[in-house]
Design a protein around this motif. Structure first.
Motif, PDB file in Angstrom:
ATOM      1  N   MET A   1       0.839  -1.195   0.000  1.00 17.92           N
ATOM      2  CA  MET A   1       0.000   0.000   0.000  1.00 17.92           C
ATOM      3  C   MET A   1       0.879   1.253   0.000  1.00 17.92           C
ATOM      4  O   MET A   1       2.029   1.213   0.412  1.00 17.92           O
ATOM      5  N   LYS A   2       0.293   2.329  -0.485  1.00 21.70           N
ATOM      6  CA  LYS A   2       0.968   3.627  -0.450  1.00 21.70           C
ATOM      7  C   LYS A   2       0.042   4.620   0.252  1.00 21.70           C
ATOM      8  O   LYS A   2      -1.179   4.501   0.152  1.00 21.70           O
ATOM      9  N   VAL A   3       0.619   5.571   0.946  1.00 21.39           N
ATOM     10  CA  VAL A   3      -0.194   6.599   1.599  1.00 21.39           C
ATOM     11  C   VAL A   3       0.378   7.988   1.312  1.00 21.39           C
ATOM     12  O   VAL A   3       1.573   8.129   1.052  1.00 21.39           O
ATOM     13  N   VAL A  36       8.342   7.045   3.409  1.00 19.22           N
ATOM     14  CA  VAL A  36       8.631   5.835   2.627  1.00 19.22           C
ATOM     15  C   VAL A  36       7.872   5.906   1.305  1.00 19.22           C
ATOM     16  O   VAL A  36       6.823   6.556   1.200  1.00 19.22           O
ATOM     17  N   ASP A  37       8.435   5.233   0.322  1.00 22.13           N
ATOM     18  CA  ASP A  37       7.769   5.187  -0.969  1.00 22.13           C
ATOM     19  C   ASP A  37       6.590   4.220  -0.915  1.00 22.13           C
ATOM     20  O   ASP A  37       5.494   4.507  -1.404  1.00 22.13           O
ATOM     21  N   LYS A  38       6.820   3.100  -0.266  1.00 23.11           N
ATOM     22  CA  LYS A  38       5.788   2.074  -0.172  1.00 23.11           C
ATOM     23  C   LYS A  38       5.769   1.560   1.269  1.00 23.11           C
ATOM     24  O   LYS A  38       6.831   1.369   1.870  1.00 23.11           O
ATOM     25  N   VAL A  39       4.579   1.362   1.814  1.00 18.44           N
ATOM     26  CA  VAL A  39       4.449   0.879   3.192  1.00 18.44           C
ATOM     27  C   VAL A  39       4.742  -0.618   3.224  1.00 18.44           C
ATOM     28  O   VAL A  39       4.155  -1.391   2.457  1.00 18.44           O
ATOM     29  N   SER A  40       5.650  -1.032   4.104  1.00 12.89           N
ATOM     30  CA  SER A  40       5.960  -2.465   4.197  1.00 12.89           C
ATOM     31  C   SER A  40       4.779  -3.189   4.834  1.00 12.89           C
ATOM     32  O   SER A  40       3.969  -2.593   5.553  1.00 12.89           O
ATOM     33  N   LYS A  48      -2.923   1.764   8.998  1.00 16.32           N
ATOM     34  CA  LYS A  48      -4.395   1.817   9.002  1.00 16.32           C
ATOM     35  C   LYS A  48      -4.909   2.450  10.292  1.00 16.32           C
ATOM     36  O   LYS A  48      -5.874   3.206  10.287  1.00 16.32           O
ATOM     37  N   GLU A  49      -4.235   2.137  11.402  1.00 15.94           N
ATOM     38  CA  GLU A  49      -4.610   2.744  12.687  1.00 15.94           C
ATOM     39  C   GLU A  49      -4.382   4.258  12.633  1.00 15.94           C
ATOM     40  O   GLU A  49      -5.209   5.038  13.113  1.00 15.94           O
ATOM     41  N   ALA A  50      -3.278   4.660  12.007  1.00 21.11           N
ATOM     42  CA  ALA A  50      -2.986   6.100  11.882  1.00 21.11           C
ATOM     43  C   ALA A  50      -4.047   6.795  11.033  1.00 21.11           C
ATOM     44  O   ALA A  50      -4.497   7.900  11.368  1.00 21.11           O
ATOM     45  N   ILE A  51      -4.449   6.139   9.950  1.00 26.20           N
ATOM     46  CA  ILE A  51      -5.488   6.719   9.085  1.00 26.20           C
ATOM     47  C   ILE A  51      -6.762   6.954   9.902  1.00 26.20           C
ATOM     48  O   ILE A  51      -7.381   8.017   9.835  1.00 26.20           O
ATOM     49  N   GLU A  52      -7.128   5.946  10.721  1.00 19.46           N
ATOM     50  CA  GLU A  52      -8.358   6.076  11.509  1.00 19.46           C
ATOM     51  C   GLU A  52      -8.205   7.082  12.645  1.00 19.46           C
ATOM     52  O   GLU A  52      -9.183   7.680  13.077  1.00 19.46           O
ATOM     53  N   SER A  53      -6.990   7.259  13.118  1.00 15.25           N
ATOM     54  CA  SER A  53      -6.770   8.140  14.275  1.00 15.25           C
ATOM     55  C   SER A  53      -6.574   9.599  13.884  1.00 15.25           C
ATOM     56  O   SER A  53      -6.664  10.482  14.747  1.00 15.25           O
ATOM     57  N   CYS A  54      -6.285   9.869  12.619  1.00 15.84           N
ATOM     58  CA  CYS A  54      -6.035  11.260  12.225  1.00 15.84           C
ATOM     59  C   CYS A  54      -7.301  12.106  12.405  1.00 15.84           C
ATOM     60  O   CYS A  54      -8.346  11.785  11.825  1.00 15.84           O
ATOM     61  N   PRO A  55      -7.208  13.163  13.225  1.00  5.99           N
ATOM     62  CA  PRO A  55      -8.412  13.954  13.546  1.00  5.99           C
ATOM     63  C   PRO A  55      -8.987  14.710  12.354  1.00  5.99           C
ATOM     64  O   PRO A  55     -10.162  15.110  12.385  1.00  5.99           O
ATOM     65  N   THR A  56      -8.185  14.917  11.323  1.00  5.96           N
ATOM     66  CA  THR A  56      -8.694  15.694  10.176  1.00  5.96           C
ATOM     67  C   THR A  56      -8.797  14.841   8.906  1.00  5.96           C
ATOM     68  O   THR A  56      -8.985  15.376   7.816  1.00  5.96           O
ATOM     69  N   SER A  57      -8.645  13.548   9.055  1.00  2.00           N
ATOM     70  CA  SER A  57      -8.699  12.629   7.895  1.00  2.00           C
ATOM     71  C   SER A  57      -7.747  13.070   6.782  1.00  2.00           C
ATOM     72  O   SER A  57      -8.099  13.044   5.601  1.00  2.00           O
ATOM     73  N   ALA A  58      -6.543  13.463   7.191  1.00  2.00           N
ATOM     74  CA  ALA A  58      -5.576  13.981   6.217  1.00  2.00           C
ATOM     75  C   ALA A  58      -4.779  12.879   5.522  1.00  2.00           C
ATOM     76  O   ALA A  58      -4.146  13.137   4.504  1.00  2.00           O
ATOM     77  N   ILE A  59      -4.804  11.676   6.101  1.00  2.72           N
ATOM     78  CA  ILE A  59      -4.009  10.584   5.509  1.00  2.72           C
ATOM     79  C   ILE A  59      -4.885   9.808   4.535  1.00  2.72           C
ATOM     80  O   ILE A  59      -5.971   9.343   4.890  1.00  2.72           O
ATOM     81  N   GLU A  60      -4.376   9.711   3.323  1.00  3.07           N
ATOM     82  CA  GLU A  60      -5.159   9.038   2.279  1.00  3.07           C
ATOM     83  C   GLU A  60      -4.378   7.852   1.750  1.00  3.07           C
ATOM     84  O   GLU A  60      -3.172   7.927   1.542  1.00  3.07           O
ATOM     85  N   GLU A  61      -5.082   6.765   1.535  1.00  2.00           N
ATOM     86  CA  GLU A  61      -4.468   5.606   0.918  1.00  2.00           C
ATOM     87  C   GLU A  61      -4.380   5.873  -0.578  1.00  2.00           C
ATOM     88  O   GLU A  61      -5.376   6.229  -1.210  1.00  2.00           O
ATOM     89  N   ALA A  62      -3.189   5.740  -1.141  1.00  2.00           N
ATOM     90  CA  ALA A  62      -3.034   6.039  -2.560  1.00  2.00           C
ATOM     91  C   ALA A  62      -3.097   4.767  -3.392  1.00  2.00           C
ATOM     92  O   ALA A  62      -2.860   3.692  -2.893  1.00  2.00           O
TER      93      ALA A  62
END
Ligand code: SF4
Length: 62
Positions: A1-3, A36-40, A48-62
């Motif tokens: 996955m990439k983010v 990182v270029d690609k998530v190991s 995924k936990e970080a994506i759910e925990s971000c208060p502004t939904s700033a992290i996007e799965e690419a």
């Protein structure tokens, strides 16, 4: 996955870097950057936990 982090939404709370320091780092402006270029596979769960925990939904799965 990439983010990616949407810098227009990130408020620099640091939650993502605290959850997954292998992938996220706060830059000189105090905003999160993906280092990182690609998530190991080992880091996918915590990203995924970080994506759910971000208060502004700033992290996007690419
Ligand atoms: S959790 Fe979201 S708002 Fe907080 S530093 Fe990370 S990307 Fe930015």
């Amino acid at each position: 996955m990439k983010v990616t982090v949407n810098k227009d939404l990130c408020i620099g709370c640091g939650a993502c870097a605290a959850i997954c320091e292998d992938v996220f780092e706060l830059n000189d402006e105090g905003l999160s950057e993906v280092i990182v270029d690609k998530v190991s596979e080992d880091d996918e769960e915590s990203v995924k936990e970080a994506i759910e925990s971000c208060p502004t939904s700033a992290i996007e799965e690419a």
